[in-house]
Design a protein around this motif. Sequence first.
Motif, short mmCIF file in Angstrom:
data_model
loop_
_atom_site.label_atom_id
_atom_site.label_comp_id
_atom_site.label_asym_id
_atom_site.label_seq_id
_atom_site.Cartn_x
_atom_site.Cartn_y
_atom_site.Cartn_z
N MET A 1 0.80 -1.18 0.00
CA MET A 1 0.00 0.00 0.00
C MET A 1 0.86 1.26 0.00
O MET A 1 0.38 2.31 -0.39
N ILE A 2 2.07 1.13 0.45
CA ILE A 2 2.97 2.28 0.38
C ILE A 2 3.23 2.65 -1.07
O ILE A 2 3.29 3.83 -1.42
N ALA A 3 3.35 1.64 -1.93
CA ALA A 3 3.57 1.90 -3.36
C ALA A 3 2.37 2.61 -3.97
O ALA A 3 2.53 3.53 -4.78
N LEU A 4 1.14 2.21 -3.60
CA LEU A 4 -0.06 2.88 -4.09
C LEU A 4 -0.05 4.35 -3.69
O LEU A 4 -0.36 5.23 -4.50
N PHE A 5 0.31 4.61 -2.44
CA PHE A 5 0.37 5.99 -1.97
C PHE A 5 1.38 6.81 -2.76
O PHE A 5 1.08 7.90 -3.25
N LEU A 6 2.59 6.28 -2.91
CA LEU A 6 3.64 7.02 -3.59
C LEU A 6 3.34 7.24 -5.07
O LEU A 6 3.48 8.35 -5.59
N ILE A 7 2.91 6.20 -5.76
CA ILE A 7 2.63 6.31 -7.19
C ILE A 7 1.47 7.27 -7.44
O ILE A 7 1.53 8.12 -8.33
N SER A 8 0.40 7.15 -6.67
CA SER A 8 -0.75 8.03 -6.86
C SER A 8 -0.40 9.48 -6.55
O SER A 8 -0.82 10.39 -7.26
N ALA A 9 0.37 9.69 -5.49
CA ALA A 9 0.75 11.06 -5.14
C ALA A 9 1.66 11.67 -6.22
O ALA A 9 1.49 12.83 -6.59
N VAL A 29 -6.95 14.67 -10.68
CA VAL A 29 -6.07 14.85 -9.51
C VAL A 29 -6.83 14.53 -8.23
O VAL A 29 -6.26 13.92 -7.31
N LEU A 30 -8.11 14.91 -8.16
CA LEU A 30 -8.91 14.55 -6.98
C LEU A 30 -9.00 13.04 -6.82
O LEU A 30 -8.86 12.52 -5.71
N VAL A 31 -9.21 12.33 -7.91
CA VAL A 31 -9.27 10.86 -7.86
C VAL A 31 -7.92 10.29 -7.40
O VAL A 31 -7.87 9.39 -6.56
N LEU A 32 -6.83 10.83 -7.94
CA LEU A 32 -5.50 10.33 -7.55
C LEU A 32 -5.19 10.65 -6.09
O LEU A 32 -4.57 9.84 -5.40
N VAL A 33 -5.60 11.80 -5.61
CA VAL A 33 -5.38 12.14 -4.21
C VAL A 33 -6.19 11.21 -3.30
O VAL A 33 -5.69 10.76 -2.27
N CYS A 34 -7.42 10.91 -3.70
CA CYS A 34 -8.23 9.96 -2.91
C CYS A 34 -7.57 8.58 -2.89
O CYS A 34 -7.57 7.90 -1.86
N ALA A 35 -7.03 8.16 -4.02
CA ALA A 35 -6.34 6.87 -4.06
C ALA A 35 -5.08 6.90 -3.19
O ALA A 35 -4.77 5.93 -2.49
N ALA A 36 -4.36 8.01 -3.21
CA ALA A 36 -3.16 8.14 -2.39
C ALA A 36 -3.52 8.10 -0.91
O ALA A 36 -2.83 7.45 -0.11
N LEU A 37 -4.59 8.77 -0.53
CA LEU A 37 -5.00 8.76 0.87
C LEU A 37 -5.49 7.38 1.31
O LEU A 37 -5.28 6.98 2.45
N ALA A 38 -6.15 6.67 0.41
CA ALA A 38 -6.56 5.30 0.73
C ALA A 38 -5.34 4.41 0.94
O ALA A 38 -5.31 3.59 1.86
N GLY A 39 -4.33 4.59 0.10
CA GLY A 39 -3.09 3.82 0.28
C GLY A 39 -2.38 4.17 1.57
O GLY A 39 -1.85 3.29 2.26
N LEU A 40 -2.39 5.45 1.92
CA LEU A 40 -1.77 5.86 3.18
C LEU A 40 -2.53 5.31 4.37
O LEU A 40 -1.93 4.89 5.37
N SER A 41 -3.85 5.28 4.27
CA SER A 41 -4.66 4.74 5.35
C SER A 41 -4.36 3.26 5.58
O SER A 41 -4.18 2.81 6.72
N ARG A 42 -4.30 2.49 4.51
CA ARG A 42 -3.99 1.06 4.64
C ARG A 42 -2.54 0.83 5.07
O ARG A 42 -2.26 -0.09 5.83
N ALA A 43 -1.63 1.65 4.57
CA ALA A 43 -0.22 1.49 4.94
C ALA A 43 -0.01 1.76 6.43
O ALA A 43 0.84 1.14 7.06
N THR A 44 -0.79 2.67 6.98
CA THR A 44 -0.68 2.96 8.40
C THR A 44 -1.02 1.72 9.22
O THR A 44 -0.30 1.38 10.16
N ILE A 45 -2.08 1.04 8.84
CA ILE A 45 -2.52 -0.14 9.58
C ILE A 45 -1.65 -1.36 9.28
O ILE A 45 -1.32 -2.14 10.16
#
Length: 83
Positions: A1-9, A29-45
């Motif tokens: 999920m870290i990769a999803l966050f980085l690539i989307s951002a 960009v809004l869609v990509l930011v939402c995807a990046a935040l979802a990746g960050l949320s999962r990476a945190t957990i």
Amino acid sequence: MIALFLISAIFAIISYRYDPKSLSIRWGVLVLVCAALAGLSRATIESFLPTLDKFNMDFPLLDSSLYYLRILTGFISIYFFPY
């Protein structure tokens, strides 16, 4: 999920820098930011909190901050993506 966050951002930044006045790019960009935040949320957990537990790093302020970060990023990604 870290990769999803980085690539989307990275793609969100590149897309916005390409043409910030284009309406369709701003929606992308809004869609990509939402995807990046979802990746960050999962990476945190999945990554950050288990790593802290693995190395016995018990910092209550950091743990609670990461949980609140997960809640905030999850909320934004879930409720702004359909918009």
